[in-house]
Motif scaffolding. Structure first.
Motif, short mmCIF file in Angstrom:
data_model
loop_
_atom_site.label_atom_id
_atom_site.label_comp_id
_atom_site.label_asym_id
_atom_site.label_seq_id
_atom_site.Cartn_x
_atom_site.Cartn_y
_atom_site.Cartn_z
N VAL A 169 7.46 -23.17 5.61
CA VAL A 169 6.09 -23.21 6.09
C VAL A 169 6.01 -22.49 7.43
CG1 VAL A 169 4.18 -24.69 6.79
CG2 VAL A 169 5.71 -25.42 4.94
N THR A 170 5.11 -21.53 7.54
CA THR A 170 4.86 -20.86 8.81
C THR A 170 3.47 -21.21 9.29
OG1 THR A 170 6.32 -19.03 8.21
CG2 THR A 170 4.77 -18.65 10.01
N THR A 171 3.37 -21.84 10.44
CA THR A 171 2.07 -22.26 10.95
C THR A 171 1.35 -21.15 11.69
OG1 THR A 171 2.97 -23.00 13.08
CG2 THR A 171 2.97 -24.59 11.26
N GLY A 172 2.08 -20.12 12.13
CA GLY A 172 1.49 -19.14 13.03
C GLY A 172 1.46 -19.70 14.44
N THR A 173 0.48 -19.29 15.24
CA THR A 173 0.38 -19.74 16.62
C THR A 173 -0.37 -21.06 16.70
OG1 THR A 173 0.41 -17.46 17.42
CG2 THR A 173 -0.42 -19.15 18.93
N VAL A 174 0.25 -22.04 17.38
CA VAL A 174 -0.36 -23.35 17.60
C VAL A 174 -0.59 -23.50 19.10
CG1 VAL A 174 -0.09 -25.85 17.34
CG2 VAL A 174 0.89 -24.30 15.63
N ARG A 175 -1.85 -23.75 19.49
CA ARG A 175 -2.16 -23.86 20.90
C ARG A 175 -2.53 -25.28 21.29
NH1 ARG A 175 -5.20 -18.49 23.33
NH2 ARG A 175 -3.45 -17.08 22.95
N SER A 176 -2.26 -25.60 22.53
CA SER A 176 -2.59 -26.91 23.07
C SER A 176 -4.09 -27.15 22.98
CB SER A 176 -2.13 -27.00 24.52
OG SER A 176 -2.65 -28.16 25.14
N THR A 177 -4.47 -28.37 22.54
CA THR A 177 -5.88 -28.74 22.46
C THR A 177 -6.25 -29.83 23.46
OG1 THR A 177 -5.45 -30.40 20.75
CG2 THR A 177 -5.98 -28.17 20.01
N GLY A 178 -5.29 -30.29 24.25
CA GLY A 178 -5.58 -31.36 25.22
C GLY A 178 -4.31 -31.82 25.89
N THR A 179 -4.36 -33.03 26.47
CA THR A 179 -3.22 -33.57 27.19
C THR A 179 -2.92 -34.99 26.74
OG1 THR A 179 -4.61 -34.42 28.98
CG2 THR A 179 -3.74 -32.18 29.24
N VAL A 180 -1.67 -35.41 26.94
CA VAL A 180 -1.22 -36.78 26.72
C VAL A 180 -0.40 -37.19 27.93
CG1 VAL A 180 -1.23 -36.70 24.19
CG2 VAL A 180 0.80 -35.93 25.45
N PRO A 181 -0.22 -38.50 28.16
CA PRO A 181 0.58 -38.91 29.33
C PRO A 181 2.00 -38.37 29.29
CG PRO A 181 -0.66 -40.76 28.45
CD PRO A 181 -0.81 -39.65 27.46
N ASP A 182 2.63 -38.37 28.11
CA ASP A 182 3.99 -37.89 27.95
C ASP A 182 4.26 -37.73 26.46
OD1 ASP A 182 4.50 -40.51 26.97
OD2 ASP A 182 5.01 -41.18 28.99
N ALA A 183 5.46 -37.25 26.12
CA ALA A 183 5.81 -37.00 24.72
C ALA A 183 5.78 -38.28 23.89
CB ALA A 183 7.18 -36.34 24.63
N ALA A 184 6.25 -39.39 24.47
CA ALA A 184 6.32 -40.64 23.72
C ALA A 184 4.93 -41.13 23.30
CB ALA A 184 7.02 -41.72 24.56
N ALA A 185 3.90 -40.78 24.07
CA ALA A 185 2.54 -41.22 23.75
C ALA A 185 2.09 -40.70 22.39
CB ALA A 185 1.57 -40.78 24.83
N ALA A 186 2.62 -39.54 21.96
CA ALA A 186 2.29 -38.95 20.66
C ALA A 186 3.38 -39.18 19.63
CB ALA A 186 2.02 -37.46 20.82
N GLY A 187 4.33 -40.09 19.96
CA GLY A 187 5.38 -40.44 19.01
C GLY A 187 6.52 -39.46 18.92
N LEU A 188 6.66 -38.57 19.91
CA LEU A 188 7.71 -37.56 19.87
C LEU A 188 8.98 -38.07 20.52
CD1 LEU A 188 5.74 -34.31 20.72
CD2 LEU A 188 6.46 -35.14 18.49
N PRO A 189 10.14 -37.67 19.97
CA PRO A 189 11.41 -38.04 20.61
C PRO A 189 11.57 -37.29 21.91
CG PRO A 189 11.80 -36.51 18.80
CD PRO A 189 10.34 -36.88 18.75
N VAL A 190 11.93 -37.98 22.95
CA VAL A 190 12.12 -37.35 24.26
C VAL A 190 13.44 -36.60 24.26
CG1 VAL A 190 12.36 -37.75 26.74
CG2 VAL A 190 10.78 -39.14 25.39
N GLY A 191 13.43 -35.37 24.79
CA GLY A 191 14.67 -34.60 24.87
C GLY A 191 14.88 -33.67 23.71
N GLY A 192 13.93 -33.59 22.77
CA GLY A 192 14.05 -32.63 21.69
C GLY A 192 15.19 -32.91 20.74
N THR A 193 15.49 -34.17 20.45
CA THR A 193 16.57 -34.51 19.54
C THR A 193 16.24 -34.04 18.13
OG1 THR A 193 17.03 -36.47 20.84
CG2 THR A 193 17.97 -36.40 18.63
N ARG A 194 17.16 -33.30 17.51
CA ARG A 194 16.93 -32.83 16.16
C ARG A 194 17.18 -33.98 15.18
NH1 ARG A 194 15.93 -27.62 15.91
NH2 ARG A 194 16.49 -26.31 17.68
N SER A 195 16.23 -34.15 14.26
CA SER A 195 16.31 -35.28 13.34
C SER A 195 15.51 -34.99 12.10
CB SER A 195 15.77 -36.55 14.02
OG SER A 195 15.61 -37.58 13.07
#
Length: 405
Positions: A169-195
């Motif tokens: 799957v190629t998404t093309g260019t994805v641009r920021s649409t806003g802000t969050v307090p930090d990565a964890a607020a959007a459920g993302l693993p901190v530190g870019g852990t591959r999983s």
């Protein structure tokens, strides 16, 4: 950048979400049933600057609402991380869903799976929605673009050759649409852990339907039989998928929305729009909803809303035929009198104003239906030889829109 907004959902609602997690059970009885698909693209800030290397990025699977009748406002469903990694140099990313068979538990009856890419660079948040169809290729489960489906990718066929099918799957260019307090607020693993999604979760994420915002008429096809003795026909069969724009906003206010990707919904009935002359576009309805997206730490009952999304949640039916202006088409080939020809593969036109939302949102959303075995465009030529002309390629290639003249 706008500051992040966080809200607390009612405790009673939050508690009900504890049992809303989807099933991701995979069928491991067939050897080699699992397949892998890689999602890749380019991440940028709103000003075009690339996301920094090392910023976390992940892909989530979101169950579709396929219950009959109107969706229930206040209903919630959880999403599941299925791949994770980090942004590479220049803002590029590539994360792999190692086991696509496990997505079957959240697929719609038509085999469609909703996915969402999420990435955070500092506080900048970039989401992107996409839908893929689960198919069997050489005995393995893989993902294909529903807009470029054909009879060769029917999930019932277990020996489909892999050649020509885009499993990645190629998404093309994805641009920021806003802000969050930090990565964890959007459920993302901190530190870019591959999983691949098997790592222990620290966050539970999902979305809640805030409001049903009604049905919208959507262009699903068009014909342009512009000379005497010719006719066009568009058939939108049960299972045909239409990709519809998805809009995101941090605070959900009008004129703060931006489209980022699409979600596909499939027809549950066949609509034959009949033989038509002149320029015609064909419309049916899809229902849309406004959702709050939230996450909470594992063990907590307080959901913190970090974003809002408007998207289609179901096919709603109906049929309209309206006049359409003739597009410029220069890729022409002659077809003799008596010719009956059908285009049932390749992507169709993207309608930039295919879903009218400029009133409530401040923007319109795109719509696209590929010519497939379930959404076919036919032309009949009588009287004398005529030209069939495509807007982007010849009729036998990728014409997008096609004109008989």
């Amino acid at each position: 950048m706008r500051p992040a907004l966080c809200f607390l959902l009612p405790v009673g609602l939050a508690a009900s979400l504890m049992t809303a997690s989807p099933s991701f059970a995979a069928d491991t009885s067939a050897a080699g049933a699992a397949g892998a698909s890689t999602v890749r693209g380019l991440l940028q800030h709103a000003d075009g600057a690339p996301f920094r290397a090392g910023a976390p990025v992940a892909v989530f699977a979101i169950p579709q609402d396929d219950a009959p009748g109107p969706s229930q406002e206040g209903a919630s469903r959880t999403s599941e991380q299925v791949a994770a990694g980090a942004v590479d140099a220049g803002g590029r990313f590539a994360v792999t869903i190692a086991d696509t068979e496990r997505l079957r538990g959240v697929a719609s009856p038509a085999g469609l799976v909703d996915l969402e890419v999420r990435a955070v660079d500092g506080t900048a948040f970039a989401p992107f929605a996409l839908t893929r169809r689960l198919v069997q290729v050489d005995g393995r489960t893989t993902l294909v673009d529903p807009d470029q489906d054909s009879s060769a990718t029917d999930t019932r066929r277990g020996r489909t050759p892999a050649e020509g099918l885009g499993t990645d799957v190629t998404t093309g260019t994805v641009r920021s649409t806003g802000t969050v307090p930090d990565a964890a607020a959007a459920g993302l693993p901190v530190g870019g852990t591959r999983s691949s999604g098997g790592a222990p979760r620290t966050q539970v994420c999902g979305e809640t339907l805030l409001k049903n915002i009604g049905s919208r008429r959507v262009v699903v096809g068009s014909t342009y039989a512009m000379v005497s003795g010719s006719s066009g026909r568009f058939v939108y069969r049960a299972g045909a998928a239409t990709s519809l724009g998805v809009a995101y906003s941090v605070n959900g206010s009008k004129r703060t929305w931006a489209q980022a990707g699409t979600t596909s919904r499939a027809s549950s009935v066949e609509i034959d729009f009949g033989k038509r002359t002149g320029g015609r576009s064909y419309e049916t309805q899809f229902r849309f909803g406004k959702y709050a997206q939230w996450c909470r730490p594992v063990g907590s009952t307080q959901n913190q809303v970090y974003n809002h999304v408007v998207k289609a949640n179901r096919f709603d039916g109906g049929a309209w035929v309206v006049s359409a202006p003739t597009p410029s088409a220069t890729y022409c080939r002659p077809y003799a009198s008596g010719t009956d020809t059908t285009r049932s593969t390749t992507a169709a036109n993207v309608w930039s104003h295919g879903v009218r939302f400029v009133g409530p949102l401040g923007i319109d959303l795109t719509a696209k239906t590929g010519y497939t075995d379930k959404a076919a465009l036919n032309y009949r030529i009588n009287g004398k030889t005529r030209q069939i002309c495509g807007t982007s390629d010849y009729w036998v290639g990728t014409p997008k829109r096609a004109v008989v003249r």
